[in-house]
Write a protein that holds these residues in place. Sequence first.
Motif, PDB file in Angstrom:
ATOM      1  N   LEU A   1       0.832  -1.206   0.000  1.00 43.08           N
ATOM      2  CA  LEU A   1       0.000   0.000   0.000  1.00 43.08           C
ATOM      3  C   LEU A   1       0.867   1.256   0.000  1.00 43.08           C
ATOM      4  O   LEU A   1       0.545   2.248  -0.663  1.00 43.08           O
ATOM      5  N   ARG A   2       1.957   1.225   0.719  1.00 42.09           N
ATOM      6  CA  ARG A   2       2.893   2.351   0.699  1.00 42.09           C
ATOM      7  C   ARG A   2       3.436   2.561  -0.714  1.00 42.09           C
ATOM      8  O   ARG A   2       3.583   3.710  -1.167  1.00 42.09           O
TER       9      ARG A   2
ATOM     10  N   GLU B   1      14.023   4.876  -7.484  1.00 43.19           N
ATOM     11  CA  GLU B   1      14.050   3.455  -7.107  1.00 43.19           C
ATOM     12  C   GLU B   1      14.854   2.686  -8.139  1.00 43.19           C
ATOM     13  O   GLU B   1      14.520   2.679  -9.325  1.00 43.19           O
ATOM     14  N   GLU B   2      15.919   2.053  -7.685  1.00 39.20           N
ATOM     15  CA  GLU B   2      16.709   1.215  -8.591  1.00 39.20           C
ATOM     16  C   GLU B   2      15.841   0.097  -9.164  1.00 39.20           C
ATOM     17  O   GLU B   2      14.993  -0.466  -8.459  1.00 39.20           O
ATOM     18  N   GLU B   3      16.058  -0.232 -10.431  1.00 42.25           N
ATOM     19  CA  GLU B   3      15.254  -1.263 -11.101  1.00 42.25           C
ATOM     20  C   GLU B   3      15.325  -2.597 -10.378  1.00 42.25           C
ATOM     21  O   GLU B   3      14.351  -3.350 -10.351  1.00 42.25           O
ATOM     22  N   HIS B   4      16.470  -2.907  -9.801  1.00 40.86           N
ATOM     23  CA  HIS B   4      16.648  -4.210  -9.149  1.00 40.86           C
ATOM     24  C   HIS B   4      16.204  -4.197  -7.688  1.00 40.86           C
ATOM     25  O   HIS B   4      16.355  -5.197  -6.994  1.00 40.86           O
ATOM     26  N   ASN B   5      15.693  -3.076  -7.215  1.00 43.56           N
ATOM     27  CA  ASN B   5      15.270  -2.970  -5.814  1.00 43.56           C
ATOM     28  C   ASN B   5      13.759  -3.047  -5.663  1.00 43.56           C
ATOM     29  O   ASN B   5      13.013  -2.686  -6.572  1.00 43.56           O
ATOM     30  N   HIS B   6      13.334  -3.509  -4.489  1.00 39.32           N
ATOM     31  CA  HIS B   6      11.931  -3.414  -4.079  1.00 39.32           C
ATOM     32  C   HIS B   6      11.914  -2.479  -2.887  1.00 39.32           C
ATOM     33  O   HIS B   6      12.313  -2.836  -1.778  1.00 39.32           O
ATOM     34  N   HIS B   7      11.470  -1.265  -3.113  1.00 40.50           N
ATOM     35  CA  HIS B   7      11.464  -0.171  -2.137  1.00 40.50           C
ATOM     36  C   HIS B   7      10.165  -0.269  -1.334  1.00 40.50           C
ATOM     37  O   HIS B   7       9.079  -0.352  -1.908  1.00 40.50           O
ATOM     38  N   ILE B   8      10.265  -0.255  -0.001  1.00 43.47           N
ATOM     39  CA  ILE B   8       9.037  -0.386   0.804  1.00 43.47           C
ATOM     40  C   ILE B   8       8.562   0.955   1.375  1.00 43.47           C
ATOM     41  O   ILE B   8       7.619   0.999   2.147  1.00 43.47           O
ATOM     42  N   PHE B   9       9.190   2.041   0.951  1.00 44.59           N
ATOM     43  CA  PHE B   9       8.728   3.405   1.227  1.00 44.59           C
ATOM     44  C   PHE B   9       8.316   3.622   2.680  1.00 44.59           C
ATOM     45  O   PHE B   9       7.202   4.047   2.965  1.00 44.59           O
TER      46      PHE B   9
END
Length: 374
Positions: free
Chosen positions: A252-253, A277-285
Amino acid sequence: MQVPMLDLKEQYQNLKTEIHASLEDVMSSSTFILGKNVKKLEQDVADYSNVKYGVGVASGSDALHISLLGCGVEEGDEVITTAFTFFATAGAIGRINAKPVFVDIDPKTFNIDPTKIEAAITEKTKAIIPVHLYGQMADMDPIVEIAKKHNLAIIEDAAQAIGATYKGKKVGELGTTACYSFFPTKNLGAYGDAGMIVTDDEAIAEKMSVIRVHGSKPKYYHHVLGYNSRLDELQAAILNVKFPHLDDWSNLRREKAHTYNQLINEQLSDVIVTPFEEEHNHHIFHQYTLRVQDRDELQSYLKDHGVSTMVYYPKPLHLQPVFEYLGYKEGDLPVTEKACQEALSLPMFPELKQEQQSYVVEQIANFYKEKAKA
């Protein structure tokens, strides 16, 4: 309209019945220290991090402190880290009389710049603490390569990043240890201070488990100078209720961040840089942080119009009075210092409404329109 930086009331109302039941269970059991709830949370968070061991401690700050001790960092050693982070990162180093060595950050992600690390290594360097700031993991491949080359521990400061990934790897998989904070404002927040360390190293896990209980094993037999830093059973019970919802909340974030990006880039791309956000990252904000012009004026304007914001962080650690003895001066870390002048975090929580986000961006746009007319 009033838009808070964070509102935990709706989350609590949704989980109220389960939370009260879990607390009643602890009260009825009368087991308040390192009981079944702590053990369950330690195992669940370790499994979630794709490592074997979790060690619950009293706070994220203690997690960093005890990780350093667990990894063998001692008085006089040096630890390389970033100056663009919460004080606890470097405070943990200073408290054991080791020396924080600060290097600059990547201007796009705000995370430690791996290209600056190797030049800072000396014969006294024992560890690197990359901080996964705002919910996005640092560029770990080169950091791991440097650490292996120089036989250094990696202590991931993941206080803001539980659930984040880097090239498919979870927080904790790439470091010697990783440190979580469960402070109430975090993506997975307790109702007080709480923290955890995760690791794949059995010996380090055992050492840290001893350190958190006054350095005793068995009880009343003390082999090292430890601390009283145990994850509270009541806090663990609350976190066990919340933990199954973590990924949904983080997703949701991400949705809220996407909405902000669309609204801001449509209207304000000339004066604001949205989070990268880097393409290879999953950012959880954990935070949604912009680079803005006239930051302090904008923050004041938004406050006057009912929008809460935060500056993470207004003064870099290398210029803090407590670290004057290290000898850093203004201009030593120019990217970090610029970020301290431009970073502004907007309201971000899973229950944030789209009309609230629209209002926030509308007020930002109004500020720059009025400024252009002046």
